[in-house]
Design an enzyme around this catalytic site. Structure first.
Site, mmCIF file in Angstrom:
data_model
loop_
_atom_site.group_PDB
_atom_site.id
_atom_site.type_symbol
_atom_site.label_atom_id
_atom_site.label_comp_id
_atom_site.label_asym_id
_atom_site.label_seq_id
_atom_site.Cartn_x
_atom_site.Cartn_y
_atom_site.Cartn_z
ATOM 1 N N GLU A 98 -10.313 -8.389 -3.983
ATOM 2 C CA GLU A 98 -11.050 -9.297 -4.866
ATOM 3 C C GLU A 98 -12.399 -8.720 -5.313
ATOM 4 O O GLU A 98 -13.465 -9.216 -4.965
ATOM 5 C CB GLU A 98 -11.206 -10.661 -4.195
ATOM 6 C CG GLU A 98 -9.843 -11.283 -3.904
ATOM 7 C CD GLU A 98 -9.877 -12.722 -3.435
ATOM 8 O OE1 GLU A 98 -10.944 -13.198 -3.005
ATOM 9 O OE2 GLU A 98 -8.816 -13.367 -3.475
ATOM 10 N N GLU A 133 -1.565 -11.661 -2.651
ATOM 11 C CA GLU A 133 -2.209 -12.716 -1.850
ATOM 12 C C GLU A 133 -2.158 -14.067 -2.520
ATOM 13 O O GLU A 133 -2.481 -14.214 -3.700
ATOM 14 C CB GLU A 133 -3.673 -12.373 -1.553
ATOM 15 C CG GLU A 133 -4.307 -13.387 -0.589
ATOM 16 C CD GLU A 133 -5.788 -13.167 -0.362
ATOM 17 O OE1 GLU A 133 -6.182 -12.008 -0.132
ATOM 18 O OE2 GLU A 133 -6.539 -14.161 -0.413
#
Length: 472
Positions: free
Chosen positions: A224, A320
């Site tokens: 991220e 994810e």
């Protein structure tokens, strides 16, 4: 007109397949999950093929082939590994790993993700090269993967012993604090002077992990990279930074070391396809990038196809998503997971599909910062070691148990808001079709392939996996 044999999506005797004189031998295996939990990945009476193809049939075409599958699974986080190693007996641990990673009746998980250093689902915050505040270690004299050796690597090694085909991906949440503008694991970006040491840090992690558990198949350079968490490790890296790190440092570093670990970019949400496109527009970086990894928390799954259409030589991975108490488990989380992650991500080219935590406890932890109400694929009671299977377990199981490593997605019709499907051809010649009823009414539908068909009926928010053999 010949009546279709319909198998009803319920548990009563009235839902058995209709017997007809002269029907072809039963040839289609069926597994069913209903949102009332009357059936949970439960085998059903087999179905018979009929000759022909009704006009309204959902067509499956094995001649049209798409991506080859790596597998389905979930991340062995620090929290998951700690629970498995420290809160289960040896017998409980062996049974759970066989159930999750072993062949049927196990889920046959064939893909997992490990963190490089700590995430929010860790018992402490750490990297593999922590030094005192204000100090640096550009030569990585203090580098050590000792924290991973405690629970994560033994769990991954045991999972690989159960499933030798298990593919492993690793991702850092942060570089060591001394490499960053924040001088901390929390927030900040990577200092330009640390690009080369960070590449070496990742290379050494790959090598040391591989020495402990076997090959590391994939690595993303940052989890991220467009997010700086307030209370757990994270690091912001722009597309331009990632391109330089990969093209000038990490890719060459891996090449010099002879590593076959494939580098994935992005590892973040669907809402910013311009980010990986920016990295792939850089020729030096693109030659070292094998694919793009995606998360579910913003945007639409179609972004995977948007990037893949422009770079068909790059793999697509979904890496994810977490279930959690923010939505009703049945049917909401169940329905969203199977529609969006299992069907949606694979129809949008994903070769591997991962949930976040493999296991959490009854209090949605342990964690340090970050999400306080996330669910694991399973819950492990921290006092007894007993296992509860969450909706994500069944959603993933409808694919992972039946779609083998190396399977190829094949063409199947999908009717948005109605019967939504995805289909695969396994290396052994078997076909797998996953069907989900996204409508509000009971739906009857025939499925046709190679001049023959079978018929089924699904309740709203119910899913069925069908498996049959190549007719030749």
């Amino acid at each position: 007109m010949r009546m279709l044999a319909l198998s009803l999506a319920c548990a009563s005797a009235a839902c058995a397949p209709v017997e007809r004189p002269g029907a072809a031998p039963a040839a289609v295996e069926v597994w069913l999950t209903t949102p009332d939990k009357a059936a949970l990945l439960a085998p059903q009476a087999p179905l018979a093929f009929e000759p022909g193809a009704p006009a309204d049939a959902i067509m499956v075409d094995p001649a049209k082939r798409y991506q080859r599958m790596v597998g389905f699974g979930a991340s062995i986080t620090d929290a998951s590994a700690w629970l498995i190693q420290k809160r289960m007996t040896a017998a409980q641990r062996e049974k759970l790993l066989a159930e999750l990673f072993g062949p049927a009746p196990g889920l046959n998980f064939a893909f997992t993700r490990l963190t490089v250093g700590a995430s929010d689902f860790s018992l402490s915050h750490y990297s593999y090269d922590d030094v005192a505040k204000g100090q640096t270690d550009p030569g990585l004299a203090h580098f050590s993967i000792a924290p991973a050796r405690a629970e994560v690597l033994p769990t991954a090694k045991a999972a690989r012993a159960v499933n030798p085909q298990l593919a492993v991906m690793i991702s850092p949440w942060s570089a060591p604090g001394w490499m960053k503008t924040s001088d901390s694991l929390i927030k900040g970006s990577l200092r330009e002077a640390a690009y080369a040491p960070f590449a070496t840090y990742l290379r050494r992690t790959v090598q040391d992990f591989a020495a402990a558990i076997g090959p590391i198949d994939y690595l993303s350079i940052q989890n991220e990279p467009d997010f700086e968490p307030e209370n757990y490790p994270g690091m912001r890296l722009s597309a331009a930074q990632r391109a330089r790190i990969i093209g000038d440092h990490l890719g060459p570093e891996f090449a010099r070391a002879g590593l076959k670990t494939r580098i994935l970019d992005w590892d973040h949400n669907w809402d910013q396809p311009a980010q990986p496109l920016g990295v792939l527009a850089d020729p030096a970086a693109a030659r070292h990038v094998a694919g793009v990894a995606w998360h579910c928390y913003n945007g639409d799954v179609a972004a995977q196809s948007e990037v893949r259409d422009r770079h068909p030589d790059k793999g697509v991975f979904f890496t994810e998503c977490s279930g959690g108490e923010w939505s009703k488990a049945w049917p909401d989380s169940w329905a969203w997971t199977i529609r969006t992650l299992i069907i949606g991500s694979t129809r949008n080219w994903a070769r591997g599909v991962l949930m976040w935590n493999l296991a959490l406890d009854e209090n949605f932890g342990p964690h340090l910062g970050g999400c306080g109400n996330c669910r694991g694929v399973v819950a492990i009671d921290s006092k007894t070691g007993e296992v509860t299977r969450n909706p994500e377990y069944y959603a993933f199981g409808h694919a992972s148990r039946f779609v083998a490593v190396g399977a190829q997605r094949i063409a199947s019709e999908s009717r948005p808001g109605g019967i939504e499907t995805v289909a695969f051809a396994n290396p052994d010649g078997s076909r797998v079709l996953l069907a989900f009823n996204a409508g509000k009414e009971m739906a009857a539908f025939p499925v046709a392939e190679s001049g023959r068909y079978f018929a089924y009926r699904l309740a709203p928010n119910a899913a069925a996996t069908f498996r049959w053999r190549d007719p030749r």
